[in-house]
Write an enzyme that holds these catalytic residues in place. Structure first.
Site, PDB file in Angstrom:
ATOM      1  N   CYS A  50       0.870  -1.246  -0.273  1.00  0.00           N
ATOM      2  CA  CYS A  50      -0.066  -0.424  -0.350  1.00  0.00           C
ATOM      3  C   CYS A  50       0.755   0.661   0.077  1.00  0.00           C
ATOM      4  CB  CYS A  50      -0.843  -0.452   1.186  1.00  0.00           C
ATOM      5  SG  CYS A  50       0.168  -0.673   2.963  1.00  0.00           S
TER       6      CYS A  50
ATOM      7  N   HIS B 145      -2.412   5.673   6.847  1.00  0.00           N
ATOM      8  CA  HIS B 145      -1.116   5.640   6.147  1.00  0.00           C
ATOM      9  C   HIS B 145      -1.007   7.286   6.144  1.00  0.00           C
ATOM     10  CE1 HIS B 145       0.272   1.937   6.147  1.00  0.00           C
ATOM     11  NE2 HIS B 145      -0.189   1.768   5.524  1.00  0.00           N
TER      12      HIS B 145
HETATM   13  P1  NAD Z   1      -5.818 -11.163   6.348  1.00  0.00           P
HETATM   14  O1  NAD Z   1      -5.533 -11.528   7.739  1.00  0.00           O
HETATM   15  O2  NAD Z   1      -6.723  -9.945   6.625  1.00  0.00           O
HETATM   16  O3  NAD Z   1      -6.264 -11.888   5.412  1.00  0.00           O
HETATM   17  C1  NAD Z   1      -5.869 -13.153   4.924  1.00  0.00           C
HETATM   18  C2  NAD Z   1      -6.474 -14.090   4.531  1.00  0.00           C
HETATM   19  O4  NAD Z   1      -6.473 -15.566   4.069  1.00  0.00           O
HETATM   20  C3  NAD Z   1      -7.455 -13.992   5.776  1.00  0.00           C
HETATM   21  O5  NAD Z   1      -8.777 -14.566   6.031  1.00  0.00           O
HETATM   22  C4  NAD Z   1      -6.670 -15.922   6.241  1.00  0.00           C
HETATM   23  O6  NAD Z   1      -7.839 -16.917   7.074  1.00  0.00           O
HETATM   24  C5  NAD Z   1      -6.640 -16.483   5.141  1.00  0.00           C
HETATM   25  N1  NAD Z   1      -5.472 -17.292   5.074  1.00  0.00           N
HETATM   26  C6  NAD Z   1      -4.846 -17.658   5.996  1.00  0.00           C
HETATM   27  N2  NAD Z   1      -4.387 -18.804   5.329  1.00  0.00           N
HETATM   28  C7  NAD Z   1      -4.854 -19.039   4.251  1.00  0.00           C
HETATM   29  C8  NAD Z   1      -3.406 -19.991   3.480  1.00  0.00           C
HETATM   30  N3  NAD Z   1      -2.801 -20.583   3.407  1.00  0.00           N
HETATM   31  N4  NAD Z   1      -4.558 -20.481   2.171  1.00  0.00           N
HETATM   32  C9  NAD Z   1      -5.728 -19.130   1.756  1.00  0.00           C
HETATM   33  N5  NAD Z   1      -5.735 -18.437   2.769  1.00  0.00           N
HETATM   34  C10 NAD Z   1      -5.324 -18.187   3.899  1.00  0.00           C
HETATM   35  O7  NAD Z   1      -4.739 -10.417   5.434  1.00  0.00           O
HETATM   36  P2  NAD Z   1      -4.691  -8.952   4.554  1.00  0.00           P
HETATM   37  O8  NAD Z   1      -4.794  -7.906   5.309  1.00  0.00           O
HETATM   38  O9  NAD Z   1      -5.690  -9.398   3.977  1.00  0.00           O
HETATM   39  O10 NAD Z   1      -3.039  -9.266   3.682  1.00  0.00           O
HETATM   40  C11 NAD Z   1      -2.783  -9.245   2.073  1.00  0.00           C
HETATM   41  C12 NAD Z   1      -1.939  -9.554   1.092  1.00  0.00           C
HETATM   42  O11 NAD Z   1      -2.056  -8.188   1.359  1.00  0.00           O
HETATM   43  C13 NAD Z   1      -0.329  -9.514   2.451  1.00  0.00           C
HETATM   44  O12 NAD Z   1       0.933 -10.319   1.538  1.00  0.00           O
HETATM   45  C14 NAD Z   1       0.152  -8.315   2.923  1.00  0.00           C
HETATM   46  O13 NAD Z   1       1.017  -7.619   2.971  1.00  0.00           O
HETATM   47  C15 NAD Z   1      -0.428  -7.432   1.448  1.00  0.00           C
HETATM   48  N6  NAD Z   1      -1.505  -6.360   2.305  1.00  0.00           N
HETATM   49  C16 NAD Z   1      -1.831  -5.341   2.678  1.00  0.00           C
HETATM   50  C17 NAD Z   1      -2.112  -4.563   3.205  1.00  0.00           C
HETATM   51  C18 NAD Z   1      -3.182  -4.119   4.621  1.00  0.00           C
HETATM   52  O14 NAD Z   1      -3.315  -3.119   4.979  1.00  0.00           O
HETATM   53  N7  NAD Z   1      -3.941  -5.085   5.215  1.00  0.00           N
HETATM   54  C19 NAD Z   1      -2.489  -3.250   2.334  1.00  0.00           C
HETATM   55  C20 NAD Z   1      -1.529  -3.746   1.257  1.00  0.00           C
HETATM   56  C21 NAD Z   1      -1.258  -5.182   0.827  1.00  0.00           C
END
Ligand code: NAD
Length: 337
Positions: free
Chosen positions: A139, A218
């Site tokens: 992000c 942020h």
């Molecule tokens: P999150 O924890 O909110 O969601 C991840 C989901 O995947 C959860 O529902 C979890 O239960 C599920 N999960 C766990 N293990 C799994 C597996 N083995 N297979 C499939 N699903 C599984 O995470 P998020 O914040 O959505 O982040 C996801 C990605 O996006 C990460 O790489 C993170 O760095 C990136 N990201 C996050 C943000 C943020 O602010 N949240 C911003 C930009 C990028």
């Protein structure tokens, strides 16, 4: 119609799933969940539900959910997978995608080498055209990439940014409560500099990052060394013309991130999501060829339009301009304060 599968239905996955469903050239054929809970109930009410593993399928069925199959079944049917699993998990999922010969879009929490290209739709859409695996950068990096691509009309030679990062997303109670400003990391540059260089290898970049006890957005304080010497008015006008940057005028009275989220909700945005970089007009200061400004980045939402463009870049014959326009129109990108 592109058949899109979403592996990982959390903060990013559920937003990308809903955004993909709004496009008229793609449909979401299923999303995966690991265990029961309110998000699983929500997922099931909107999409075909799959288990992340055979065990997850059993667990979800025992809890009364209607489960179509496991992740392999979803990957087999999909034209493309968006992997939005927790940071570092996507690289372990890659062999599943490879075994079904299904391309995938990964997220910024994965190492850069998980993908053929790191991706920002404004900066390097065409690099993803020949790739099977792309990674939408984080992000903060997405926010900086958009800003740099917008300012490139003036020539950008270096970027210094101080990133004031939210401590966690609103639902991440495991990260708090906290009462501190934490150097994240204590060393300079932060990991965002190398990440940004995956998009802009030629620009001198230095980022510093601290974490603060809030969950909203942020805030980035950015200093850009330009080749040209635009006026402040010209910079503001250029930001106004940029489709994924929104200007916060002084008359809005918005002086912090809470005001931005409130305004997004007032304008009907689901979850108060802000897809755009939000630049305070009053912060734009130009001294010769040095530009300073503040922009706010909604970490849960700004990578969503980029994921939609990444899907098209990899799996559809759409140009950068056409994809961005379709994404913006379908989502209603273009917040005004
Ligand atoms: P999150 O924890 O909110 O969601 C991840 C989901 O995947 C959860 O529902 C979890 O239960 C599920 N999960 C766990 N293990 C799994 C597996 N083995 N297979 C499939 N699903 C599984 O995470 P998020 O914040 O959505 O982040 C996801 C990605 O996006 C990460 O790489 C993170 O760095 C990136 N990201 C996050 C943000 C943020 O602010 N949240 C911003 C930009 C990028």
């Amino acid at each position: 119609m592109l058949q899109v599968g979403i592996n990982g239905y959390g903060t990013i996955g559920k937003r990308v799933a809903e955004a993909a469903e709004l496009q008229d050239d793609m449909t979401v054929i299923g999303v995966t969940k690991t265990s029961p809970g309110h998000e699983t109930a929500d997922a099931e009410s909107k999409f075909n539900l799959y288990g992340t593993t055979a065990e997850a399928v059993d667990t979800l069925r025992e809890a009364g959910h209607d489960v179509t199959g496991d992740v392999g079944d979803l990957v087999e049917q999909a034209d493309i997978i968006v992997d939005a699993t927790p940071a570092g998990t996507g690289k372990d999922n890659k062999p599943i995608y490879q075994s079904h010969d299904t391309p995938a879009v990964f997220q910024g929490g994965e190492p850069a080498d998980v993908a053929d290209a790191s991706f920002n739709s404004a900066a390097n859409y065409s690099q993803a055209r020949d790739a099977d695996y792309v990674r939408v950068v984080s992000c903060n990096t997405t926010g900086l990439s958009r800003l740099i691509s917008t300012l490139e009309v003036f020539g950008v030679s270096s970027v210094h940014a101080t990133l004031i990062r939210r401590g966690g997303d609103p639902d991440q109670h495991g990260r708090g409560p906290i009462n501190d400003i934490v150097l994240d990391p204590p060393s300079i540059p932060s990991h965002h500099s190398p990440d940004l260089r995956t998009i802009y290898p030629g620009i001198d970049i230095c980022t510093h990052a601290v974490k603060v006890p809030m969950t909203l957005m942020h805030l980035q304080g950015v200093k850009v060394q330009l080749n040209g010497t635009p006026t402040e008015e010209e910079v503001i006008e250029t930001i106004h013309e940029s489709d994924r940057l929104a200007c916060i005028p002084a008359r809005s009275g918005i002086r912090g991130c809470a005001g931005i989220k409130e305004a997004a909700g007032d304008r009907g945005r689901a979850r108060n999501d802000v897809w755009e970089n939000c630049v305070w007009e009053s912060s734009v200061a130009v001294d010769g060829n040095e530009l300073h400004l503040y922009q706010a980045i909604h970490q849960e939402a700004n990578v969503v339009p980029e994921n939609i463009d990444a899907i098209r870049a990899v799996a559809a014959e759409k140009s950068q301009a056409e994809s961005r326009q379709r994404t913006n129109d379908a989502l209603g990108v273009g917040l005004e304060f």
